[in-house]
Design a protein around this motif. Structure first.
Motif, PDB file in Angstrom:
ATOM      1  N   ILE A   1     -69.873   1.714  -7.750  1.00 30.78           N
ATOM      2  CA  ILE A   1     -70.841   2.347  -6.848  1.00 30.78           C
ATOM      3  C   ILE A   1     -71.122   3.786  -7.264  1.00 30.78           C
ATOM      4  O   ILE A   1     -72.271   4.212  -7.359  1.00 30.78           O
ATOM      5  CB  ILE A   1     -70.340   2.280  -5.401  1.00 30.78           C
ATOM      6  CG1 ILE A   1     -70.373   0.829  -4.910  1.00 30.78           C
ATOM      7  CG2 ILE A   1     -71.181   3.160  -4.483  1.00 30.78           C
ATOM      8  CD1 ILE A   1     -69.820   0.623  -3.520  1.00 30.78           C
TER       9      ILE A   1
ATOM     10  N   SER B   1     -80.839  -3.613  -1.475  1.00 26.71           N
ATOM     11  CA  SER B   1     -82.114  -3.048  -1.901  1.00 26.71           C
ATOM     12  C   SER B   1     -83.237  -3.908  -1.340  1.00 26.71           C
ATOM     13  O   SER B   1     -83.235  -5.135  -1.507  1.00 26.71           O
ATOM     14  CB  SER B   1     -82.196  -3.012  -3.431  1.00 26.71           C
ATOM     15  OG  SER B   1     -83.465  -2.562  -3.851  1.00 26.71           O
TER      16      SER B   1
ATOM     17  N   MET C   1     -73.948  -3.021  -0.756  1.00 28.63           N
ATOM     18  CA  MET C   1     -75.225  -2.387  -1.096  1.00 28.63           C
ATOM     19  C   MET C   1     -76.374  -3.369  -0.891  1.00 28.63           C
ATOM     20  O   MET C   1     -76.212  -4.583  -1.063  1.00 28.63           O
ATOM     21  CB  MET C   1     -75.213  -1.898  -2.548  1.00 28.63           C
ATOM     22  CG  MET C   1     -74.169  -0.849  -2.846  1.00 28.63           C
ATOM     23  SD  MET C   1     -74.311  -0.148  -4.513  1.00 28.63           S
ATOM     24  CE  MET C   1     -73.778  -1.541  -5.516  1.00 28.63           C
TER      25      MET C   1
ATOM     26  N   VAL D   1     -75.291   4.641  -8.434  1.00 25.74           N
ATOM     27  CA  VAL D   1     -76.242   5.035  -7.402  1.00 25.74           C
ATOM     28  C   VAL D   1     -76.223   6.537  -7.171  1.00 25.74           C
ATOM     29  O   VAL D   1     -75.292   7.234  -7.572  1.00 25.74           O
ATOM     30  CB  VAL D   1     -75.969   4.317  -6.062  1.00 25.74           C
ATOM     31  CG1 VAL D   1     -76.064   2.819  -6.216  1.00 25.74           C
ATOM     32  CG2 VAL D   1     -74.601   4.689  -5.509  1.00 25.74           C
TER      33      VAL D   1
ATOM     34  N   LYS E   1     -81.587   5.190  -4.575  1.00 24.87           N
ATOM     35  CA  LYS E   1     -80.304   4.539  -4.319  1.00 24.87           C
ATOM     36  C   LYS E   1     -80.522   3.401  -3.336  1.00 24.87           C
ATOM     37  O   LYS E   1     -81.420   3.458  -2.496  1.00 24.87           O
ATOM     38  CB  LYS E   1     -79.274   5.523  -3.735  1.00 24.87           C
ATOM     39  CG  LYS E   1     -79.654   6.075  -2.376  1.00 24.87           C
ATOM     40  CD  LYS E   1     -78.518   6.869  -1.731  1.00 24.87           C
ATOM     41  CE  LYS E   1     -77.505   6.005  -1.037  1.00 24.87           C
ATOM     42  NZ  LYS E   1     -78.027   5.325   0.172  1.00 24.87           N
ATOM     43  N   PRO E   2     -79.715   2.355  -3.424  1.00 28.94           N
ATOM     44  CA  PRO E   2     -79.796   1.302  -2.415  1.00 28.94           C
ATOM     45  C   PRO E   2     -79.176   1.775  -1.111  1.00 28.94           C
ATOM     46  O   PRO E   2     -78.490   2.799  -1.061  1.00 28.94           O
ATOM     47  CB  PRO E   2     -78.961   0.167  -3.035  1.00 28.94           C
ATOM     48  CG  PRO E   2     -77.985   0.876  -3.904  1.00 28.94           C
ATOM     49  CD  PRO E   2     -78.697   2.080  -4.444  1.00 28.94           C
TER      50      PRO E   2
ATOM     51  N   GLU F   1     -81.933   3.877   2.304  1.00 22.17           N
ATOM     52  CA  GLU F   1     -82.330   3.512   0.936  1.00 22.17           C
ATOM     53  C   GLU F   1     -83.326   4.551   0.440  1.00 22.17           C
ATOM     54  O   GLU F   1     -84.286   4.895   1.127  1.00 22.17           O
ATOM     55  CB  GLU F   1     -82.960   2.124   0.890  1.00 22.17           C
ATOM     56  CG  GLU F   1     -83.404   1.733  -0.510  1.00 22.17           C
ATOM     57  CD  GLU F   1     -83.894   0.293  -0.614  1.00 22.17           C
ATOM     58  OE1 GLU F   1     -84.316  -0.116  -1.715  1.00 22.17           O
ATOM     59  OE2 GLU F   1     -83.859  -0.422   0.409  1.00 22.17           O
TER      60      GLU F   1
ATOM     61  N   ILE G   1     -76.354   1.617   1.664  1.00 23.35           N
ATOM     62  CA  ILE G   1     -74.927   1.313   1.531  1.00 23.35           C
ATOM     63  C   ILE G   1     -74.281   1.301   2.914  1.00 23.35           C
ATOM     64  O   ILE G   1     -74.511   2.208   3.717  1.00 23.35           O
ATOM     65  CB  ILE G   1     -74.212   2.353   0.644  1.00 23.35           C
ATOM     66  CG1 ILE G   1     -74.837   2.388  -0.755  1.00 23.35           C
ATOM     67  CG2 ILE G   1     -72.719   2.066   0.550  1.00 23.35           C
ATOM     68  CD1 ILE G   1     -74.300   3.507  -1.628  1.00 23.35           C
TER      69      ILE G   1
END
Length: 430
Positions: free
Chosen positions: A172, A283, A281, A176, A250-251, A243, A253
């Protein structure tokens, strides 16, 4: 007869053109018998023009191919030099005695992705850290204070049975955009050999106050400081949950193991969130939910009712965010108990301290939270303070049995910021 005509025509040309025409005729590239006597020069000029043009095109193609190879080699060399240069820059900075790790991680000399240092530099840093003292132990392993060229860093050493958590946090942090004031700063991750055994290291910024759990046991809080801790922790959680779109995005989380032990207190008395070993995570673009490959569950004391009842929708990312909110409400409760109102304050206690054992089982928590539907008792004295009464209301809205009815991290952040407006600079009361 044809040869006689050819000879007659070629005799009228100058010697170089005559030689070229005879050569082309011999190769079959022109037909002398079909050439009208009145246009011998024009037919002779056509191959004379095409030859150099074709040769030039071949040379251009070869030149372009060669240039492509040269540029590709230069780019590879620049990439290697860049990583080596970053390592050299860090070493040079440390020799000057400056506190440079944070500056380097936030500057343009890193990858720019907010994911910490390049792998080559991570390995360089990890091999130069000297362990000084153990500052914490848990089921995951140990946390040590280490020294890197005179600067303190935190070294989390994972036990061999918790390799998946080490791998997940490393994954992670390295993929990200997590550079944020209220997320624990990542420096490096490495698998290193010490004392004839392989150790899994995660190196992060060091915060001498330790975890919020430790801090609350030592300190009582003025309302201003209580809100400072709460707001900063909410900012970290909101950054995790959101996000960020774009090439440097970044996604979203979800933490999945939020508790006061996983929230650290910085020297400026703000919080930062740590321990992403159980994080998931998501997206929106790909609609892919990455839950990792870690069989470990979160901390039972902080589990939401839907987790204890095993009714959480594991295919829905929002479900994981809702469990974070439940746990965050418990962290707020821990802060509120240690906040002074009209000279009254309570000793530190963990959530549900009065209804479950010190190390509660899954069934212990399920009975209290799901069957009896209990939530921690909010001290009545909070109602006497307009700010803390707002904090008390926020806790209740984090603990709704219906997960989708709970507050969002962004709403918590904004409400806490509104409550803290106009408050004086916090101070610690011993």
């Amino acid at each position: 007869m044809q040869m006689k005509v050819l000879c007659d025509e070629t005799m009228t040309l100058d010697p170089p053109r005559r030689t070229l025409l005879m050569l082309l005729t011999a190769l079959g590239l022109t037909q002398a018998t079909q050439t009208p006597p009145e246009q011998p020069q024009e037919d002779g000029q056509l191959p004379l023009i095409l030859g150099p043009v074709l040769a030039l095109l071949v040379l251009v193609a070869l030149g372009a191919l060669g240039l492509w190879h040269v540029r590709r080699r230069q780019e590879k060399q620049r990439g290697l030099n860049s990583e080596l240069g970053e390592s050299s820059l860090i070493l040079k900075a440390s020799e000057q005695g400056d506190s440079m790790l944070g500056d380097l991680l936030d500057s343009d000399c890193t990858t720019g992705s907010g994911s910490g240092l390049p792998f080559l530099v991570q390995r360089t840093v990890a091999r130069q850290v000297a362990l000084v003292e153990c500052v914490g132990k848990g089921r995951y392993g140990e946390v040590w204070r280490g020294l890197w060229h005179g600067e303190s860093v935190a070294v989390k050493i994972f036990s061999s049975r918790d390799e998946q958590s080490w791998f997940r946090e490393t994954e992670i942090y390295n993929t990200v955009l997590l550079r944020h004031d209220n997320i624990l700063g990542f420096i490096a991750s490495d698998m290193t050999s010490r004392n004839s055994s392989t150790q899994l290291w995660l190196i992060t910024h060091y915060h001498e106050h330790g975890s919020l759990y430790d801090f609350l046991q030592r300190q009582t809080l003025e309302p201003q400081l209580a809100l400072r801790l709460a707001v900063s922790a909410a900012c970290g959680l909101a950054h995790l949950h959101v996000e960020i779109f774009g090439t440097q995005g970044k996604p979203a989380i979800a933490h999945r193991d939020l508790k006061s032990r996983n929230v650290l207190v910085k020297s400026n008395l703000q919080c930062c969130i740590a321990d992403l070993g159980l994080a998931v995570m998501h997206s929106q673009g790909s609609d892919y939910l990455d839950i990792g490959n870690n069989p470990r569950v979160g901390t039972k004391r902080y589990m939401a009712p839907e987790v204890l009842e095993e009714q959480i929708r594991t295919d829905c990312f929002e479900s994981y965010k809702w469990t974070d909110i439940w746990a965050f409400g418990l962290v707020l409760w821990e802060i509120a108990r240690r906040t002074i109102v009209n000279g009254i304050v309570e000793d530190y206690r963990p959530p549900f301290y009065d209804v479950v054992p010190n190390d509660p089982s899954f069934e212990d928590m399920k009975k209290v939270v799901c069957v009896d539907q209990q939530t921690p008792t909010i001290p009545n004295r909070l109602a006497a303070d307009p700010v803390l009464s707002g904090l008390a209301q926020m806790m209740r809205e984090c603990w709704y049995p219906n997960p989708s009815a709970r507050l969002t991290a962004l709403r918590i952040k904004k409400t806490l910021q509104k409550l803290s407006n106009g408050l004086q600079k916090p101070k610690v009361i011993h």
